[in-house]
Structures are given as C-alpha cells and as structure tokens.
Design a protein around this motif. Sequence first.
Motif, short mmCIF file in Angstrom:
data_model
loop_
_atom_site.label_atom_id
_atom_site.label_comp_id
_atom_site.label_asym_id
_atom_site.label_seq_id
_atom_site.Cartn_x
_atom_site.Cartn_y
_atom_site.Cartn_z
N TYR A 228 38.07 36.08 69.92
CA TYR A 228 39.18 35.29 69.38
C TYR A 228 39.13 35.19 67.86
O TYR A 228 40.09 35.52 67.17
N ILE A 229 37.98 34.79 67.34
CA ILE A 229 37.91 34.45 65.92
C ILE A 229 38.10 35.67 65.03
O ILE A 229 38.81 35.61 64.01
N LEU A 230 37.49 36.80 65.38
CA LEU A 230 37.65 38.00 64.55
C LEU A 230 39.08 38.52 64.61
O LEU A 230 39.63 38.95 63.59
N GLY A 231 39.67 38.50 65.79
CA GLY A 231 41.06 38.92 65.90
C GLY A 231 42.00 38.03 65.13
O GLY A 231 42.97 38.49 64.51
N LEU A 232 41.74 36.72 65.15
CA LEU A 232 42.59 35.78 64.42
C LEU A 232 42.50 36.00 62.92
O LEU A 232 43.51 35.95 62.21
N VAL A 233 41.30 36.28 62.41
CA VAL A 233 41.10 36.38 60.96
C VAL A 233 41.47 37.76 60.43
O VAL A 233 42.13 37.86 59.39
N PHE A 234 41.10 38.82 61.14
CA PHE A 234 41.17 40.16 60.55
C PHE A 234 42.32 41.02 61.08
O PHE A 234 42.64 42.04 60.46
N ALA A 235 42.92 40.69 62.22
CA ALA A 235 43.89 41.59 62.82
C ALA A 235 45.24 41.57 62.13
O ALA A 235 45.95 42.57 62.11
N GLY A 236 45.63 40.43 61.57
CA GLY A 236 46.94 40.34 60.96
C GLY A 236 48.01 40.00 61.97
O GLY A 236 47.83 40.14 63.18
N ARG A 237 49.18 39.58 61.51
CA ARG A 237 50.24 39.14 62.42
C ARG A 237 50.74 40.24 63.34
O ARG A 237 51.15 39.98 64.46
N ASP A 238 50.71 41.47 62.87
CA ASP A 238 51.25 42.57 63.67
C ASP A 238 50.28 43.09 64.72
O ASP A 238 50.67 43.91 65.56
N HIS A 239 49.03 42.65 64.69
CA HIS A 239 48.02 43.18 65.61
C HIS A 239 47.23 42.07 66.30
O HIS A 239 46.09 42.30 66.69
N LEU A 240 47.81 40.90 66.47
CA LEU A 240 47.09 39.79 67.09
C LEU A 240 46.73 40.14 68.54
O LEU A 240 47.60 40.53 69.32
N PRO A 241 45.46 40.00 68.93
CA PRO A 241 45.07 40.34 70.30
C PRO A 241 45.56 39.31 71.30
O PRO A 241 46.12 38.27 70.95
N MET A 242 45.32 39.60 72.56
CA MET A 242 45.83 38.77 73.64
C MET A 242 45.24 37.36 73.63
O MET A 242 45.92 36.40 74.01
N THR A 243 43.98 37.23 73.23
CA THR A 243 43.36 35.91 73.21
C THR A 243 44.03 34.98 72.20
O THR A 243 44.20 33.79 72.45
N VAL A 244 44.43 35.53 71.07
CA VAL A 244 45.13 34.73 70.06
C VAL A 244 46.52 34.35 70.57
O VAL A 244 46.98 33.22 70.39
N GLN A 245 47.19 35.30 71.22
CA GLN A 245 48.50 35.01 71.80
C GLN A 245 48.39 33.93 72.88
O GLN A 245 49.26 33.06 73.00
N LEU A 246 47.32 33.97 73.67
CA LEU A 246 47.11 32.95 74.70
C LEU A 246 46.96 31.58 74.07
O LEU A 246 47.55 30.59 74.54
#
Length: 295
Positions: A228-246
């Motif tokens: 969750y945390i790495l995806g939230l910080v580094f992925a950017g709005r266009d690449h947010l993983p499923m855990t962040v969307q959840l």
Amino acid sequence: MSPKLTTMKKNPRKWTVARWGIYAFLISAAVFFLLPLYIMLVTSVKSMDEIRAGNIFALPMQMSIEPWITAWSSACTGIACEGIRGGFMNSVAIAVPSTIIPILLGALNGYALSFWRPRGANFLFGILMVGAFIPVQVMIFPLVRILASIDLYSSLPGIVLVHTVFSMPVMTLLFRNYYSTIPHELFQAARIDGGGFVRIFLQLVLPMSTPIVVVAAIMQLTGVWNDYILGLVFAGRDHLPMTVQLNNVINTTTGTRLYNVNMAATILTSLVPLTLYFVSGRWFVRGIAAGAVKG
C-alpha cells in the motif's frame, strides 16, 4: 497377510492428549483465519437491510451480486466513480515486472555469491542483509528525492524500480542459500567443459532452480500486490494499485456507508494472492523443503 499388517490393524493410532491438543490447535487456527473471510463473503452478497439487522454470521436470505458489480465498476474512489477495475490493471502492470526483474537479479546475485565468489563477496552480501532490516518508511523521502531528480517519480518505471530495490536482499538470500545446496562439483565440471558465467547460469543453474523460483515468485508477487504505502507514494495518480483504490473506496463516504460494497471490493483486491496460495501452495512447500531456508 503379514504379521506387521495384522499388528497395525489390531493397534490403531491412539487418541492421546497430545493428539487431541494438536487437532484442537489446527481447528482453532483454521477458524481464526477463515472466519473473517466467511464474514466478508456473506456480507458482500447481502442487502443493506439485512446488514442493518446486525447478525453478521447469518447467511443471506436473498443473495445479490450487485455489490460486486458496484465495487468493480462504479464505486467512488474520491471524485471518480469508476470502481476498482482500473486499480486491478495498474496492480498487474506493477506486479508482473516487479516480480520477474527481482527474481532474475536475485538469481544472478545468488549464483555469483555461491559459485564465483568475487572479491568482497561476503562484504557485499552483508550490506544486502543490512538493507533487509532498514524500515521502508526511513527510505521513502530519500527515494522520492532521487526518483524526482531522474524524472521517475510518480511513474510506472519508478514504482517498479522501488519494489526491485527493496526486494533485492530477500531474493539474494533465497537464491544464495538454495544454490549452496547444489554440489560444487557440477559447477567445476561445467567450467572444465568451457562454460562461462552466462552459459553455466542459463544452461545448468537456472534449470535446477524451479523450486526456489516458485517460492520467490509467490513471495514477491503477493508482497507487491498487497503493498500500500509504496504504491501510494511512488505510483502516481495514473498508476495507483488496487490496494490504494480499495482504501479510497472504503474511506469515500457520500451518504450511507455501503458495507456490502466495501466487503466485495476487499475480496476482489485479495483475490489474486488468495488464488495464488490455493493453486500453488504445495509448490511453495516443496520449494521451502528443497532448500529455500537452508544455508
């Protein structure tokens, strides 16, 4: 009938106190882990009226897949109401390269440290192991600055690079310990036959690495998918993983909180790692038994 079989039939296994204790522990552990999944499943197919009745253990009187459809395609994740399907594709795009690349690099590192032993190999391995114990949170700000300076922050290559860096210590440890169980005489024979670094790795070592590759793939894929945390910080709005969307689905409130939709979104998010463990669990055990934790 042999005397041994006759004796076994006359003396079946006795149900001792220790055996009762083992089965009681196993059943308790199974209930402990399966009960939350059961509650999520039954809640996800109930209507809100049934959920408000308060009995979370009761089976639904009328099943409905509408909460699943809503969670997938139209649940609100902030100002957008497009469900978590976009997060699924982002998670796939992140998890696949973040699994393949670290496994290849970890296999190369473990191969070099086990057979070729370059100068300072133990020192380099020690540095990698120290990196495994550094908390992720400590490294976030420096990594943000580094990735921003090379124009990789908030991008798909950036989040893949971050996952690769953080996985290197564990992947190297797994492959190094596994390769240490392979007889060194095989490597020496390959060198006598004229094999070089790459040829020995591709034609001899890698084909023998199937058990540990399975273990590493399961560990890495589930770790990246559940991150969750790495995806939230580094992925950017266009690449947010499923855990962040959840998280966005659960914390976005525009009226009544829809617990059935939240539970459906939670199960959809965890479906890939759950399926992976159910399908390949025996391969994981075989890989561990084949030397994944030896050394």
